[in-house]
Write a protein that holds these residues in place. Structure first.
Motif, PDB file in Angstrom:
ATOM      1  N   GLU A  53      57.442   5.393  22.571  1.00  0.00           N
ATOM      2  CA  GLU A  53      56.694   4.185  22.232  1.00  0.00           C
ATOM      3  C   GLU A  53      57.184   3.033  23.100  1.00  0.00           C
ATOM      4  N   VAL A  54      56.308   2.501  23.926  1.00  0.00           N
ATOM      5  CA  VAL A  54      56.655   1.411  24.829  1.00  0.00           C
ATOM      6  C   VAL A  54      56.470   0.064  24.138  1.00  0.00           C
ATOM      7  N   ALA A  55      55.377  -0.078  23.385  1.00  0.00           N
ATOM      8  CA  ALA A  55      55.107  -1.353  22.711  1.00  0.00           C
ATOM      9  C   ALA A  55      54.144  -1.143  21.562  1.00  0.00           C
ATOM     10  N   GLU A  56      54.336  -1.915  20.497  1.00  0.00           N
ATOM     11  CA  GLU A  56      53.362  -1.996  19.409  1.00  0.00           C
ATOM     12  C   GLU A  56      52.432  -3.160  19.708  1.00  0.00           C
ATOM     13  N   LEU A  57      51.136  -2.884  19.712  1.00  0.00           N
ATOM     14  CA  LEU A  57      50.137  -3.892  20.050  1.00  0.00           C
ATOM     15  C   LEU A  57      49.284  -4.155  18.808  1.00  0.00           C
ATOM     16  N   VAL A  58      49.520  -5.267  18.156  1.00  0.00           N
ATOM     17  CA  VAL A  58      48.892  -5.524  16.864  1.00  0.00           C
ATOM     18  C   VAL A  58      47.512  -6.160  17.071  1.00  0.00           C
ATOM     19  N   TYR A  59      46.504  -5.298  17.176  1.00  0.00           N
ATOM     20  CA  TYR A  59      45.121  -5.748  17.233  1.00  0.00           C
ATOM     21  C   TYR A  59      44.258  -4.618  16.702  1.00  0.00           C
ATOM     22  N   SER A  60      43.016  -4.923  16.376  1.00  0.00           N
ATOM     23  CA  SER A  60      42.100  -3.899  15.894  1.00  0.00           C
ATOM     24  C   SER A  60      40.682  -4.284  16.279  1.00  0.00           C
ATOM     25  N   LYS A  61      39.706  -3.580  15.730  1.00  0.00           N
ATOM     26  CA  LYS A  61      38.312  -3.773  16.139  1.00  0.00           C
ATOM     27  C   LYS A  61      37.816  -5.167  15.794  1.00  0.00           C
ATOM     28  N   GLN A  62      38.096  -5.627  14.574  1.00  0.00           N
ATOM     29  CA  GLN A  62      37.524  -6.889  14.102  1.00  0.00           C
ATOM     30  C   GLN A  62      38.535  -8.014  13.992  1.00  0.00           C
ATOM     31  N   THR A  63      39.792  -7.671  13.764  1.00  0.00           N
ATOM     32  CA  THR A  63      40.800  -8.679  13.483  1.00  0.00           C
ATOM     33  C   THR A  63      42.063  -8.373  14.268  1.00  0.00           C
ATOM     34  N   THR A  64      43.106  -9.165  14.020  1.00  0.00           N
ATOM     35  CA  THR A  64      44.424  -8.863  14.579  1.00  0.00           C
ATOM     36  C   THR A  64      45.306  -8.173  13.545  1.00  0.00           C
ATOM     37  N   ASN A  65      44.707  -7.709  12.453  1.00  0.00           N
ATOM     38  CA  ASN A  65      45.466  -7.072  11.383  1.00  0.00           C
ATOM     39  C   ASN A  65      45.610  -5.579  11.638  1.00  0.00           C
ATOM     40  N   PRO A  66      46.682  -4.969  11.134  1.00  0.00           N
ATOM     41  CA  PRO A  66      46.799  -3.509  11.199  1.00  0.00           C
ATOM     42  C   PRO A  66      45.717  -2.849  10.345  1.00  0.00           C
ATOM     43  N   ILE A  67      45.421  -1.594  10.652  1.00  0.00           N
ATOM     44  CA  ILE A  67      44.550  -0.831   9.772  1.00  0.00           C
ATOM     45  C   ILE A  67      45.415   0.003   8.825  1.00  0.00           C
ATOM     46  N   ARG A  68      44.829   0.375   7.691  1.00  0.00           N
ATOM     47  CA  ARG A  68      45.546   1.206   6.727  1.00  0.00           C
ATOM     48  C   ARG A  68      44.833   2.535   6.576  1.00  0.00           C
ATOM     49  N   MET A  69      45.619   3.586   6.413  1.00  0.00           N
ATOM     50  CA  MET A  69      45.058   4.867   6.006  1.00  0.00           C
ATOM     51  C   MET A  69      45.315   4.999   4.514  1.00  0.00           C
ATOM     52  N   VAL A  70      44.234   5.140   3.737  1.00  0.00           N
ATOM     53  CA  VAL A  70      44.361   5.115   2.287  1.00  0.00           C
ATOM     54  C   VAL A  70      43.755   6.363   1.658  1.00  0.00           C
ATOM     55  N   LEU A  71      44.220   6.664   0.475  1.00  0.00           N
ATOM     56  CA  LEU A  71      43.586   7.654  -0.387  1.00  0.00           C
ATOM     57  C   LEU A  71      42.671   6.901  -1.335  1.00  0.00           C
ATOM     58  N   ALA A  72      41.415   7.329  -1.403  1.00  0.00           N
ATOM     59  CA  ALA A  72      40.449   6.618  -2.241  1.00  0.00           C
ATOM     60  C   ALA A  72      39.631   7.607  -3.056  1.00  0.00           C
ATOM     61  N   VAL A  73      39.255   7.178  -4.254  1.00  0.00           N
ATOM     62  CA  VAL A  73      38.452   7.985  -5.166  1.00  0.00           C
ATOM     63  C   VAL A  73      37.304   7.125  -5.681  1.00  0.00           C
ATOM     64  N   ALA A  74      36.372   7.747  -6.376  1.00  0.00           N
ATOM     65  CA  ALA A  74      35.264   6.986  -6.962  1.00  0.00           C
ATOM     66  C   ALA A  74      35.794   6.009  -8.005  1.00  0.00           C
ATOM     67  N   ASN A  75      35.130   4.883  -8.139  1.00  0.00           N
ATOM     68  CA  ASN A  75      35.568   3.859  -9.091  1.00  0.00           C
ATOM     69  C   ASN A  75      35.738   4.404 -10.499  1.00  0.00           C
ATOM     70  N   ASP A  76      34.847   5.334 -10.909  1.00  0.00           N
ATOM     71  CA  ASP A  76      34.902   5.856 -12.277  1.00  0.00           C
ATOM     72  C   ASP A  76      35.680   7.165 -12.385  1.00  0.00           C
ATOM     73  N   SER A  77      36.431   7.521 -11.344  1.00  0.00           N
ATOM     74  CA  SER A  77      37.194   8.773 -11.360  1.00  0.00           C
ATOM     75  C   SER A  77      38.372   8.678 -12.328  1.00  0.00           C
ATOM     76  N   ASP A  78      38.745   9.836 -12.896  1.00  0.00           N
ATOM     77  CA  ASP A  78      39.927   9.903 -13.753  1.00  0.00           C
ATOM     78  C   ASP A  78      41.218   9.928 -12.939  1.00  0.00           C
ATOM     79  N   ILE A  79      41.112  10.094 -11.636  1.00  0.00           N
ATOM     80  CA  ILE A  79      42.286  10.157 -10.766  1.00  0.00           C
ATOM     81  C   ILE A  79      42.863   8.746 -10.607  1.00  0.00           C
ATOM     82  N   LYS A  80      44.132   8.589 -10.992  1.00  0.00           N
ATOM     83  CA  LYS A  80      44.762   7.268 -10.955  1.00  0.00           C
ATOM     84  C   LYS A  80      45.916   7.210  -9.954  1.00  0.00           C
TER      85      LYS A  80
END
Length: 289
Positions: A81-108
């Motif tokens: 890794e030479v450098a971390e470059l903090v930019y993205s498609k729309q903003t200068t914020n990092p992106i997150r990889m998340v786990l997501a479920v349906a709003n009404d899911s029993d998975i918490k």
């Protein structure tokens, strides 16, 4: 010598080209071409999907490239890794990889995903995250439109998000963040051991990081009577200290400072009231500490 550099095609392409321009490199590309022209004879640029760049860097096809940490991890690429470059498609914020479920899911929680089905583009990263939490689940590759697969096709998704708007639009709820990812300038180890290529990469990283550091910052110049200098300096924020220069044959000084652009709107009237005159605001291309 030539440094062969992979840049991301697709969602990050426009912001990457803009970053290189601010760093002093002009890239020009014709429609359907994958080989942009660059006004640096020591660079050869190849456009490809960000998902593939770490693999080609790792295998030595490319000397270096820019891709997200998420794809470096997904490819299990052994790179420098030479450098971390903090930019993205729309903003200068990092992106997150998340786990997501349906709003009404029993998975918490993550543990509720035991024996469930999950769709994602980053299969290895997702499996490793679940394994670290002692969870066994079926993780399948998603070829696109991942958000719409919940809940009819899969129980959850592991997906990248920048603003969260797409998740909300598809009635999804985040239950965990797998990782936070930013683009990384990375190199294969053989290129990094080459003195010329290492220096070229280090020079490139200085310019790119300088361009990013200049985002949302401006320079501000003004003239101030010496008797009011303390009043003006008490109003000014600064990265370190303002530059103050006495004007020739005068009881005035010139003051110059670098500051966040968002502060200028409120600051200029306050400076004027404190006695500053001839205020000039100007944009910055790079800030090198």
């Amino acid at each position: 010598m030539i440094l062969r550099l992979g840049l991301p095609k697709g969602s990050l392409q426009e912001s990457t080209f803009a970053l290189f321009k601010r760093a002093g490199f002009n890239l020009a590309i014709r429609s359907r071409s994958y080989f942009p022209k660059v006004d640096d004879p020591e660079l050869e640029v190849v456009l490809m999907r960000a998902q593939e760049i770490p693999r080609y860097v790792n295998e030595g096809v490319l000397d270096a490239g820019i891709s997200g940490l998420d794809w470096i991890m997904e490819n299990e690429a052994d790179v420098v890794e030479v450098a971390e470059l903090v930019y993205s498609k729309q903003t200068t914020n990092p992106i997150r990889m998340v786990l997501a479920v349906a709003n009404d899911s029993d998975i918490k929680t993550v543990r509720d995903l035991q024996n469930k089905r999950i769709a994602t583009e980053l299969v290895r990263v997702t499996k490793n995250f679940l394994a670290a939490h002692g969870v066994q689940a079926t993780v399948e590759y998603s070829y696109g439109a991942t958000e719409v697969k919940v809940p009819n096709l899969v129980d959850a998704i592991a997906d990248l998000t920048e603003t969260g708007s797409s998740l909300k639009a598809n009635n999804l709820r985040v239950i965990a963040t797998i990782l936070t990812s930013t683009p990384r300038l990375h190199a294969n180890r053989a290129a990094w051991e080459d003195p010329w290529k290492r220096e070229k990469l280090q020079n490139l990283s200085v310019l790119l990081e300088g361009a990013l550091r200049a985002d949302d910052k401006v320079g501000l110049k003004m003239n101030v009577p010496c008797r009011l200098l303390d009043d003006v300096l008490s109003v000014l924020p600064a990265m370190k200290h303002p530059t103050v220069s006495r004007l020739v044959n005068s009881d005035w000084v010139a003051v110059e400072v670098i500051l966040d652009e968002k502060k200028v709107r409120d600051l200029i009237p306050a400076l004027k009231r404190a006695g500053a005159e001839d205020l000039i605001e100007y944009p910055l291309n790079k800030v090198i500490p």
